[in-house]
Design an enzyme around this catalytic site. Structure first.
Site, PDB file in Angstrom:
ATOM      1  N   ASP A   1      29.045  40.446  39.515  1.00 21.03           N
ATOM      2  CA  ASP A   1      29.354  40.491  38.034  1.00 21.03           C
ATOM      3  C   ASP A   1      27.874  41.031  38.045  1.00 21.03           C
ATOM      4  O   ASP A   1      26.800  40.532  38.572  1.00 21.03           O
ATOM      5  CB  ASP A   1      29.931  39.657  37.502  1.00 21.03           C
ATOM      6  CG  ASP A   1      30.483  40.767  35.826  1.00 21.03           C
ATOM      7  OD1 ASP A   1      30.018  41.524  35.987  1.00 21.03           O
ATOM      8  OD2 ASP A   1      31.034  39.790  35.649  1.00 21.03           O
TER       9      ASP A   1
HETATM   10  C1  BGC Z   1      30.888  42.837  33.158  1.00 19.01           C
HETATM   11  C2  BGC Z   1      32.529  43.762  34.289  1.00 19.01           C
HETATM   12  C3  BGC Z   1      31.584  44.976  34.839  1.00 19.01           C
HETATM   13  C4  BGC Z   1      29.737  44.709  35.473  1.00 19.01           C
HETATM   14  C5  BGC Z   1      29.610  46.068  35.352  1.00 19.01           C
HETATM   15  C6  BGC Z   1      29.916  43.323  34.212  1.00 19.01           C
HETATM   16  O1  BGC Z   1      28.913  43.283  32.212  1.00 19.01           O
HETATM   17  O2  BGC Z   1      31.240  41.597  33.615  1.00 19.01           O
HETATM   18  O3  BGC Z   1      33.038  43.699  34.071  1.00 19.01           O
HETATM   19  O4  BGC Z   1      32.187  45.512  35.489  1.00 19.01           O
HETATM   20  O5  BGC Z   1      29.464  44.384  33.508  1.00 19.01           O
HETATM   21  O6  BGC Z   1      29.744  47.367  34.146  1.00 19.01           O
END
Ligand code: BGC
Length: 731
Positions: free
Chosen positions: A286
Site C-alpha cells: 500500500d
Molecule cells: C490506500 C489504498 C490505495 C492507495 C493508492 C492508499 O492510501 O490505502 O487503498 O489504493 O492509497 O491510492
C-alpha cells in the site's frame, strides 16, 4: 524482377523476425517471453521494475505524494492521476523508446466504483445481491479507465468489515466473508474480462491483504489482533476466492496482523498467497506501507524496512522509493538473493505481458464524449443503484406515495446535493454528472406533484436558522421527504468516526419536522451503517439510498413513485447504537445465551436492522424447504429447494439467502453462515423455485488455525427465510 524483389523482402522479414528478441515476439508464450527478458536485464533495470511512482496531481489527502518530475524511462509502474491518455502515451513512448529494452510502464489508478460513470459505492453494490450486474458495471469502469490510459486498478477491496466506525466499510462488501468473496470475484471478472489482453481489460488488485477490516476500534491503519482461526475463517476466504478467479495482483495492507505487519508478513504473503494458493502475479505495498514498518516498530530504518518487505513477498514498492534507493546495496551485501529479485521481476513482467502491454503499449485516443458516460453505461449504473437501495422501514405502506399525495416537502442538506452522492474514491466523478435527489423527483413527478424545497440545515454544525422555513413548507405539503446523511469525506480512507449517529443538527431537524404531524419519508445517503436509534421512531418510512453515484436521485424517485420495487437487502448489520459495535450476524456461539445474560444492561440486545434486512412493496411467502435427503455422506451432495410465492400485488425481485449452521463442532462455529444466494424476479401471484446444492467439503467444512479444512459428521441445519431444517452428515 518483381519475383526477386518479393523473395528479398520475404527473406529480410524473416531475418528481422529471427532477430527480434524472443520477448518481443507476440506469438511466443508469456513464460518464454518473461524468461528471455529477465535474462537480458541488468540489475539496475530489474530494480526499477520493482518501483512505482506517481504522475499527475494526487488529490487523496492521505497520500501526500510528490510527483516524480524526472521519470527514469525504465520505471516499473506509475500511479496515473491525470487520466489523460495523451500524457500516458508520451510517457509510455519514453519508456518504449528510451529504456534499453523497451519495457512498457504499467499505469495504475484507484478505479473503485466506476471511473467517470460513477456507480454506487461497494457496500451499496452488495445490497443488490446481483453480482452479474456488478460485473457489468465493472467492465464499464475498465473500459473508461483503459481509454484514460490506465491498465491496472487498485480494486476490489475485499476486507470483511464489522465495525462501521471504520470509514472504509464503504469500500468493501460488508460483514460476511462469502459475500465479499462473491462480489470480489464479480468485480475481478468485470475488470479483467475473460482475458487480461482484451483491449478493454484492466488488471485487478485485491486489497488490503489482509486483516485490514479488523482495524482495532474502527480506527484506520491500526493494529489488528487477528487470531489464526479468524484469519483463515473470516479474512482470507475472499482473497482465496479472488485468486482462484485469476486476480492479477494483490496489495499488502497497512495493518499489523497480531504483531507482524501485513507488509512484512512472510506467512500471509509468501506461504499462503504464493506457495499455497499458487499466485503468480505480484504484490504491491500500500502507499508508503513499507516505510510504515519503521513506525510500526519492526524496522529500524528504511533499508531494513525494504529488506523485510521484500523478503516477505512484497514485489513492488508503492511510492516509497525504498527499493530503488537500497536494493543495490542490499544485494551487494548478499542480504537479498539475486534469484529473488529475478523471480519478483518475472512476476511484474508476467502481468505486463498478460495485459498485452509489450504488443500494444499505447492508448487509443478517443474524443472525451465517446470515452465516458455513454447512455448504456449510465443505464447500467442506474440499474445497479436501483437494486442497491434498501427500504428499511415502511409503516402502513407509506411508500410508494399514494395518488392522493399532491405535494412533497423536499428537505435536508442532501436534497439538492450532487457532490456527496458520488461517495468517496470517485476522483474522476463530477458533481455535474449527477442527478440530485431533487432533480430526480422533478423528472419523475413532472406535472403530477408539487415539490416544495427547503434545505433546513447543513450536514453538521449548529445553525438552526433554516428550520423555520423547512417547517413552513412541510406544513404546506402532504408528505415530508427528508434527505439526510453523510458527506462523502466522512467515509473512505482515514475517515473513522467515534459515533455513527447523524450529527445532532440533522436529528434536530427531524424532531422539528415531526411536530408538523405530516408523514415523514427519511432518505439516507451515507457510506456506512448509521445509528438510527432516535431517528427511526420518528420516520414513517426509511429509504437507504447510500452513495449511488451518477444516477443520483433517479432510483430513489422511481422507488417513491412505485415505478421501481425496492429489492436491496443489507450486507452489513445496522447496530441500534454505536455502543453495540461490534455486532454482526455471524458471531460465534457463546455461553449463557439466555435471557439477555451477558448483554449490555443499558441498551437493547438486538441491532436495529440485521444483515439481510430489506423490504419490498410486495410480500414473498417461503414454502417449506424440501431436502433431497435427510442424511448424506461426505461425498454426496444435498439439494434443498424452496418455493417462494409473490403474494402481493406487484412484481418484485427477491434475494434468497441460504445459511448453514453447525451446532456442535470441534471448533465453535458462527451461529449461522451464508453459503449461497440467488435473486430472481417474481411476478405478482407467481412463484419461483430456488435451489441450493450443498457440497459437504465446500459448505459444511471449516478451517482450523493452519487453514486445513475439517469436515466433521453430525447434525447440521440449513436456513432460508425464517425456516431452519435439520439434516445429518455421516462418514
Ligand atoms: C490506500 C489504498 C490505495 C492507495 C493508492 C492508499 O492510501 O490505502 O487503498 O489504493 O492509497 O491510492
Amino acid at each position: 524482377m518483381k519475383k526477386i524483389c518479393l523473395i528479398l523482402i520475404m527473406a529480410s522479414v524473416k531475418v528481422c523476425f529471427g532477430q527480434l528478441p524472443l520477448y518481443k515476439q507476440k506469438a511466443a508464450s508469456v513464460e518464454a517471453r518473461v524468461k528471455d527478458l529477465v535474462g537480458r536485464m541488468t540489475l539496475e533495470e530489474k530494480i526499477l521494475q520493482l518501483n512505482q511512482y506517481t504522475l499527475g496531481e494526487n488529490t487523496n489527502k492521505n497520500n501526500i505524494g510528490d510527483e516524480t518530475k524526472v521519470l527514469p524511462p525504465g520505471i516499473g509502474s506509475l500511479i496515473f492521476f491525470s487520466a489523460d491518455p495523451v500524457q500516458r502515451n508520451l510517457v509510455q513512448k519514453k519508456a518504449m523508446e528510451q529504456s534499453r529494452l523497451g519495457i512498457p510502464i504499467l499505469f495504475g489508478f484507484d478505479v473503485i466504483h466506476g471511473f467517470r460513470t460513477v456507480y454506487p459505492i461497494s457496500l451499496a453494490q452488495a445490497c443488490s445481491w446481483n453480482p452479474a450486474l456488478v460485473t457489468e458495471n465493472c467492465s464499464v469502469a475498465a473500459k473508461e479507465a483503459v481509454l484514460s490510459g490506465i491498465d491496472w486498478t487498485f480494486s476490489p477491496m475485499i476486507d470483511v468489515a464489522r465495525d462501521p466506525r471504520w470509514g472504509r466499510v464503504s469500500e468493501g462488501y460488508g460483514e460476511d466473508p462469502y459475500a465479499n468473496a462473491i462480489f470480489g470475484v464479480a468485480t475481478v471478472k468485470g475488470y479483467q474480462g475473460n482475458n487480461l489482453s482484451n483491449p478493454y481489460s484492466i488488471a485487478a488488485c485485491l486489497k488490503h491483504y489482509v486483516g485490514y477490516g479488523m482495524s482495532e476500534g474502527g480506527r484506520d491503519y491500526r493494529y489488528s489482533d487477528v487470531s489464526a482461526q479468524s484469519l483463515w475463517e473470516t479474512y482470507l476466504p475472499p482473497y482465496e476466492a479472488c485468486i482462484k478467479a485469476g486476480a492479477a495482483t494483490v496489495m499488502s495492507a497497512f495493518n499489523d496482523i497480531s504483531g507482524v505487519p501485513a507488509s512484512a508478513n512472510h506467512y500471509t504473503l509468501t506461504d499462503i498467497l504464493k506457495k499455497r494458493w499458487g499466485h503468480d502475479g505480484f504484490v504491491i505495498s500500500d502507499w508508503d506501507a513499507i516505510e510504515q514498518l519503521i513506525y510500526q516498530g519492526v524496522a529500524k530504518d528504511k533499508k531494513e524496512a525494504g529488506l523485510k518487505a521484500f523478503l516477505s513477498g512484497v514485489e513492488m514498492d508503492m511510492r516509497d522509493n525504498i527499493y530503488f534507493e537500497n536494493f543495490k546495496q542490499l544485494i551487494a551485501e548478499k542480504k537479498i538473493p539475486v534469484s529473488l529479485v529475478d523471480e519478483s521481476v518475472a512476476r511484474v513482467l508476467r502481468v505486463k505481458f498478460r495485459l498485452g502491454l509489450f504488443d500494444e503499449p499505447y492508448t487509443t485516443i478517443m474524443p472525451e464524449k465517446d470515452r465516458y458516460l455513454q447512455p448504456e453505461s449510465k443505464a447500467l449504473a442506474a440499474k445497479l443503484a436501483e437494486e442497491s437501495v434498501v427500504l428499511l422501514k415502511n409503516k402502513k405502506n407509506t411508500l410508494p406515495l399514494a395518488g392522493s399525495i399532491k405535494s412533497i416537502a423536499v428537505i435536508g442538506p442532501m436534497a439538492k446535493d450532487t457532490n456527496n452522492l458520488l461517495g468517496s474514491w470517485s476522483f474522476n466523478g463530477r458533481p455535474a454528472d449527477v442527478e440530485s435527489i431533487y432533480k430526480g423527483l422533478e423528472n419523475e413527478f413532472a406535472n403530477k406533484l408539487q415539490l416544495n424545497y427547503a434545505k433546513g440545515s447543513g450536514f453538521e454544525g449548529t445553525d438552526e436558522s433554516g428550520f423555520a422555513e423547512a417547517v413552513s413548507i412541510a406544513n404546506q405539503s402532504d408528505v415530508i421527504l427528508l434527505c439526510l446523511g453523510e458527506m462523502k469525506t466522512w467515509s473512505g480512507e482515514s475517515a473513522s468516526r467515534s459515533s455513527i449517529a447523524l450529527p445532532s443538527i440533522q436529528e434536530k431537524l427531524l424532531v422539528e419536522l415531526k411536530k408538523t404531524g405530516k408523514p415523514i419519508v427519511l432518505v439516507l445517503s451515507n457510506g456506512r451503517p448509521l445509528e438510527l436509534a432516535r431517528v427511526e421512531p420518528l420516520a414513517d418510512a426509511i429509504v437507504e439510498l447510500w452513495q449511488p453515484g451518477v444516477a443520483g436521485g433517479t432510483p430513489l424517485a422511481g422507488i417513491l413513485s412505485g415505478r421501481v420495487n425496492p429489492s436491496g437487502k443489507l450486507p452489513i448489520t445496522f447496530p441500534l447504537t454505536t455502543g453495540q459495535i461490534p455486532t454482526y450476524y455471524n458471531m460465534r456461539q457463546s455461553a449463557r445465551p439466555f435471557d439477555k445474560m451477558g448483554d449490555y444492561q443499558d441498551i437493547a440486545t438486538e441491532p436495529l436492522y440485521w444483515f439481510g434486512h430489506g423490504l419490498s412493496y410486495t410480500s414473498f411467502e417461503y414454502g417449506t424447504p424440501k431436502l433431497s435427503a435427510q442424511k448424506i455422506n461426505k461425498s454426496q451432495e444435498l439439494t434443498v429447494e424452496v418455493t417462494v410465492k409473490n403474494t402481493g400485488g406487484v412484481k418484485g425481485k427477491e434475494a434468497v439467502l441460504w445459511y448453514v449452521s453447525d451446532p456442535a463442532a470441534s471448533i465453535s462455529r458462527p451461529v449461522k453462515e451464508l453459503k449461497f444466494f440467488e435473486k430472481k424476479e417474481i411476478g405478482a401471484g407467481a412463484s419461483a423455485v430456488f435451489t441450493f446444492t450443498i457440497n459437504p467439503m465446500r459448505d459444511l467444512s471449516f478451517p482450523d488455525a493452519t487453514g486445513k479444512r475439517i469436515l466433521e459428521s453430525g447434525d447440521f441445519y440449513v436456513q432460508v427465510g425464517n425456516q431452519k431444517i435439520k439434516f445429518e452428515l455421516v462418514d
